[in-house]
Design a protein around this motif. Structure first.
Motif, PDB file in Angstrom:
ATOM      1  N   VAL A   1       0.971  -1.250  -0.057  1.00 23.38           N
ATOM      2  CA  VAL A   1      -0.062   0.159   0.074  1.00 23.38           C
ATOM      3  C   VAL A   1       0.943   1.266   0.019  1.00 23.38           C
ATOM      4  O   VAL A   1       0.643   2.085  -0.931  1.00 23.38           O
ATOM      5  CB  VAL A   1      -1.018  -0.102   1.196  1.00 23.38           C
ATOM      6  N   SER A   2       1.747   1.150   0.724  1.00 21.63           N
ATOM      7  CA  SER A   2       2.764   2.278   0.883  1.00 21.63           C
ATOM      8  C   SER A   2       3.483   2.564  -0.554  1.00 21.63           C
ATOM      9  O   SER A   2       3.700   3.583  -0.933  1.00 21.63           O
ATOM     10  CB  SER A   2       3.808   2.142   2.079  1.00 21.63           C
TER      11      SER A   2
ATOM     12  N   TYR B   1       1.004   4.016  -2.887  1.00 21.43           N
ATOM     13  CA  TYR B   1       0.617   5.504  -2.410  1.00 21.43           C
ATOM     14  C   TYR B   1       1.872   6.423  -3.093  1.00 21.43           C
ATOM     15  O   TYR B   1       1.732   7.281  -3.807  1.00 21.43           O
ATOM     16  CB  TYR B   1       0.667   5.544  -1.042  1.00 21.43           C
ATOM     17  N   GLU B   2       3.202   6.203  -2.894  1.00 19.41           N
ATOM     18  CA  GLU B   2       4.298   6.613  -3.309  1.00 19.41           C
ATOM     19  C   GLU B   2       4.401   6.840  -4.959  1.00 19.41           C
ATOM     20  O   GLU B   2       4.585   7.788  -5.354  1.00 19.41           O
ATOM     21  CB  GLU B   2       5.614   6.202  -2.886  1.00 19.41           C
ATOM     22  N   GLU B   3       3.833   5.675  -5.481  1.00 19.70           N
ATOM     23  CA  GLU B   3       4.338   5.661  -6.947  1.00 19.70           C
ATOM     24  C   GLU B   3       2.646   6.214  -7.898  1.00 19.70           C
ATOM     25  O   GLU B   3       2.991   6.690  -8.804  1.00 19.70           O
ATOM     26  CB  GLU B   3       4.314   3.929  -7.328  1.00 19.70           C
TER      27      GLU B   3
ATOM     28  N   PHE C   1      -0.379   7.797  -6.085  1.00 20.90           N
ATOM     29  CA  PHE C   1      -1.153   8.555  -5.697  1.00 20.90           C
ATOM     30  C   PHE C   1      -0.941  10.121  -6.160  1.00 20.90           C
ATOM     31  O   PHE C   1      -1.856  10.839  -6.429  1.00 20.90           O
ATOM     32  CB  PHE C   1      -1.085   8.650  -4.062  1.00 20.90           C
ATOM     33  N   PRO C   2       0.474  10.466  -6.483  1.00 24.75           N
ATOM     34  CA  PRO C   2       0.701  11.685  -6.753  1.00 24.75           C
ATOM     35  C   PRO C   2      -0.095  12.169  -8.042  1.00 24.75           C
ATOM     36  O   PRO C   2      -0.924  13.140  -8.537  1.00 24.75           O
ATOM     37  CB  PRO C   2       2.040  12.028  -7.153  1.00 24.75           C
TER      38      PRO C   2
END
Lengths: 262, 205
Positions: free
Chosen positions: B28-29, B32-34, B36-37
């Motif tokens: 998930v982390s 999110y990093e990859e 979500f932006p």
């Protein structure tokens, strides 16, 4: 009068709510069952409410999804704290630096407070595997599910499972030093210090890999924890006398502390 | 000693799917990093807020997780394309059912192409999943209750007796009754006050 009407209405609503609760919990009395059936047949709002509550119950029963939602929310909150787009990838040196308690704050006052630390306390203050992420892939192919499972478990702190996967990987590729290093750390986390020490000794004896300095350092921590202070002192002395060793300074400081306390 | 690259960007689609199946916080982390932006920019360019984007991120992951549970699921594109396609459709549904009627803005070629390429398939998938959307809303508010409320409701709905709940939580049976009533009331009120609650129903009609 208005108050009385409201009170009556509330009582009716409370009774309806009790009927719904007892219906789902399968404990309606005879009279309640009759009332419930009548309301279901005549009161569309009541029907809708029962259906709504049934959906809510189904939603709450989805333990796996609720668990996943909680993890996603936690991750988002955590990212907020870190800064939204901050990369979590770190260079080797950055991690290597954070592994050691003293870096950034100089010689930690906490570590050097003048009390009598046991080996265990020294170890606990010095070893923190959550900060160990030597970010080289210990893998030849990122598509291997076993490798990914091993790393997932490692990163999530499931060190016992991670150790199992790393062992499995070493059965197929005994020379994979990176896997052996992570295995050593996982053993330390599961307090199997003898096995951890063996893993680190293997890495040191290999003499041609990027993990030797780390293995030497963690071997000294294993000694500190399990095999006695003398072995720890010897190992730390070896590290501190090697001018090129990244842990030279830390080893020296730890030796100073040990000499003060023991 | 040389700097060593991270493994993060090398995670295969297969491993990502495996991680989602395992409900891995690590994956998930990573996602999110990859991702979500991009998702956040897209949502904010289409009348949404960052909080909306976070909701869509969560819902899209849940959709993927549920799809992975079905035996016939097969990833026919890259994970990134599929994820953006799902996210786009979820956001489209959300703004279609609200007052916003501006034309949707896609941010870049990757997002547009990935979303459009699979839109019809995904739309078909999501059409079947209105219940999932509602479940998501219920679960969102359930998780906003305090821990004690969650426990009381969870145990009650598993048909654990009030006496056992009282013993488990170290409280009295009467307190269990009161808490259960109040917690459920609060949950239902919060759900009904959410603007999406009505919107979902209207969208279905």
């Amino acid at each position: 009068m208005i108050r009385n009407t409201k009170t009556t209405s509330n009582m009716k609503n409370d009774y309806k709510q009790r009927l719904i609760d007892n219906y789902f919990e399968k404990c309606l009395t005879g009279k309640e069952q009759k009332d419930f059936d009548k309301l279901m047949a005549t009161d569309s709002e009541f029907q809708e409410y029962v259906s709504f509550e049934e959906s809510i119950r189904k939603a709450i029963e989805q333990d796996d999804i609720i668990d996943f939602r909680r993890k996603i929310s936690n991750t988002i909150s955590s990212k907020h704290r870190q800064g939204l787009f901050k990369k979590i990838t770190h260079s080797y040196w950055k991690y290597a630096a954070t592994v050691v308690l003293f870096v950034g704050v100089g010689v930690s006052a906490m570590f050097f407070i003048n009390n009598h630390n046991s080996n265990d306390k020294l170890f606990e203050r010095t070893f923190n595997s959550s900060k160990i992420h030597i970010s080289r892939a210990p893998i030849s192919s990122a598509s291997s599910v076993t490798i990914v499972e091993a790393m997932l478990n490692y990163h999530e702190g499931n060190y016992y499972n991670a150790a199992g996967y790393f062992e499995e990987l070493l059965e197929k590729d005994a020379d994979n030093i990176a896997v052996r290093f992570y295995l050593g750390i996982s053993y330390m986390e599961t307090e199997d210090f003898d096995k951890a020490a063996d893993a680190f000794r293997y890495i040191i004896s290999d003499q041609d890999n990027l993990y030797i300095e780390h293995a030497e350092w963690y071997l000294s921590l294993c000694f500190l924890k399990e095999e006695g202070i003398d072995k720890a002192i010897n190992q730390l002395t070896i590290i501190s006398q090697n001018e090129d060793n990244y842990y030279k300074e830390k080893a020296g400081k730890l030796l100073t502390k040990i000499n003060k306390d023991f | 000693m040389q700097q060593i690259k991270s493994t993060m960007n090398q995670i295969s689609d297969e491993a990502i799917l495996e991680g989602i199946k395992l409900r891995s916080q690590f994956i998930v982390s990573h996602l999110y990093e990859e991702l979500f932006p991009f998702l956040s920019k897209f949502v904010q360019a289409n009348s949404g807020t960052e909080e909306d984007a976070e909701d869509i991120f969560q819902e899209a992951l849940i959709v993927v997780y549920q799809k992975l549970s079905s035996l016939d699921f097969e990833l026919t594109s890259s994970f990134k394309s599929f994820f953006f396609g799902v996210s786009r459709m979820l956001w489209l549904r959300k703004i279609t059912s609200s007052d916003i009627d501006d034309e949707m803005v896609d941010l870049d070629e990757v997002f547009t192409a990935s979303a459009l390429a699979h839109e019809s398939d995904i739309a078909q998938e999501l059409k079947l999943d209105t219940d999932v959307m509602m479940m998501g809303l219920y679960q969102k508010y359930f998780l906003k209750l305090n821990e004690e409320c969650q426990q009381v409701l969870r145990l009650s709905m598993r048909k654990v007796s009030q006496k056992e709940i009282a013993e488990e939580l170290g409280i009295t049976v009467n307190y269990v009754k009161t808490r259960k009533f109040m917690c459920k009331k609060q949950l239902i009120e919060n759900i009904k006050n959410d603007p999406q609650y009505k919107n979902y129903f209207e969208y279905e009609k």
